[in-house]
Design an enzyme around this catalytic site. Structure first.
Site, short mmCIF file in Angstrom:
data_model
loop_
_atom_site.label_atom_id
_atom_site.label_comp_id
_atom_site.label_asym_id
_atom_site.label_seq_id
_atom_site.Cartn_x
_atom_site.Cartn_y
_atom_site.Cartn_z
N HIS A 128 27.77 -5.68 46.15
CA HIS A 128 27.31 -4.28 46.96
C HIS A 128 28.44 -3.52 47.18
O HIS A 128 29.16 -2.91 48.82
CB HIS A 128 26.69 -4.84 48.17
CG HIS A 128 25.45 -3.62 48.28
ND1 HIS A 128 24.59 -3.64 48.86
CD2 HIS A 128 25.97 -2.50 48.68
CE1 HIS A 128 24.59 -2.95 49.44
NE2 HIS A 128 24.75 -1.66 48.67
N ARG A 188 19.05 -0.46 44.23
CA ARG A 188 18.99 -1.29 44.89
C ARG A 188 17.95 -3.06 44.71
O ARG A 188 17.63 -2.13 43.43
CB ARG A 188 18.12 -0.62 45.69
CG ARG A 188 17.90 0.56 46.50
CD ARG A 188 18.62 -0.38 48.12
NE ARG A 188 18.43 0.29 49.12
CZ ARG A 188 20.08 1.58 48.97
NH1 ARG A 188 21.55 1.19 48.34
NH2 ARG A 188 20.50 2.07 50.06
#
Length: 311
Positions: A274, A226
């Site tokens: 991502h 994250r």
């Protein structure tokens, strides 16, 4: 009476998931209705993604569980209207395999020094072999399902792997540490650190200036977890000082990463968009169907989120 399953993710995902979910539910012999538009009071289960238009769960008075399609649940754990059990996508073999491949690939990239050969404009002949894997201490921050899988894959390649988690864990092949003192020990002398923690108030900025100072000088940072796990300004400073040699980052505080963000231009940072791992619809549908079947058969749900802990 049929079990009513509401698919509440973006419309673009429905065409992909509908046949897969139907096949998985059929395999389990369930009597069900599956769709994107039911009266709230009829719904038993919601197949969910946090970017869904559905944010108010109050009308769903029969709701037995919300089954999240993502591993990350920080976008829903704070929703006070959700009172039903929340399960996250943990046991998706496609998601796990994807993360293991991405992490292993980037660890090997830094371990072997591949960039010096791939990016060699001067055609320098420097026959300096890297150390062997047992001589390369790697630390995994986060020993959830993904952290364990990545740590064990690296250990099988011979790396000296330390895993850290907030609570005590025991994982075959890994040295496992926990708590604040364990975090310091896990970071001290590590040459490669991989972040696979959830985004919670306890984990934000866990890799700050003080933490990076504990790493071996010239260490590599790999973050597929994250964005808020890393103090961005501290990372840039550590790269400029040479304390960190390179950072490979797949997740960011703002996504997509803004075009003017300094990460794009920094020579010590690799940005990937991502892609370290994502939910694979075919395997995710099986996980969702398993939990619905468990709920209908009176068995406890799997992969339930601790709302207080945030994961």
């Amino acid at each position: 009476m049929s079990t009513t399953v509401l698919f509440a993710a973006r419309d673009t995902r429905w065409d992909i998931y509908e046949p897969l979910l139907r096949a998985a539910l059929d395999e389990r012999g369930l009597d069900y209705r599956l769709g994107t538009d039911f009266e709230p009071q009829e719904v038993d289960y919601i197949v969910y993604a946090p970017d869904s238009h559905l944010q108010d769960f109050t009308p769903y008075t029969k709701l037995k569980a919300v089954l999240n399609l993502w591993a990350g649940v920080e976008g829903i754990t704070g929703n006070q209207t959700l009172r039903a059990p929340l399960a996250r996508m943990v046991d998706d073999q496609g998601l796990t395999q994807g993360m293991v491949e991405w992490v292993t690939g980037h660890v090997l990239r830094h371990h072997l020094g591949m960039d010096s050969h791939i990016l060699n404009p001067d055609h320098a002949w420097s026959p300096n072999a890297p150390p062997l894997a047992p001589e390369r201490p790697v630390t995994i921050l986060g020993l959830g399902a993904l952290g364990i899988a990545c740590g064990q894959a690296l250990a099988q390649l011979g790396f000296d792997v330390t895993g850290w988690s907030r609570t005590a864990k025991s994982v075959e092949g890994l040295r496992c540490l926990n708590g604040p003192e364990g975090l310091s020990d896990a970071l001290t002398g590590a040459q490669i650190v991989v972040l696979l923690l959830p985004d919670t108030p306890h984990t934000q900025n866990i890799l700050d200036a003080a933490a990076m100072a504990k790493l071996e000088t010239g260490a590599a940072v790999i973050n597929p977890g994250r964005g808020p796990l890393i103090d961005d300004e501290a990372l840039l400073a550590a790269l400029d000082s040479g304390q960190i040699s390179h950072a490979t980052l797949d997740v960011f505080r703002i996504e997509p990463l803004p075009e003017d963000h300094p990460f794009w231009a920094h020579p010590g940072i690799t940005v990937t968009p991502h892609i370290a791992s994502e939910t694979r619809p075919a395997t995710a549908a099986q996980v969702v169907a398993d939990n619905i079947a468990r709920g209908e058969n009176g068995a406890p749900f799997l992969h339930l989120v601790d709302r207080a802990a945030g994961y």
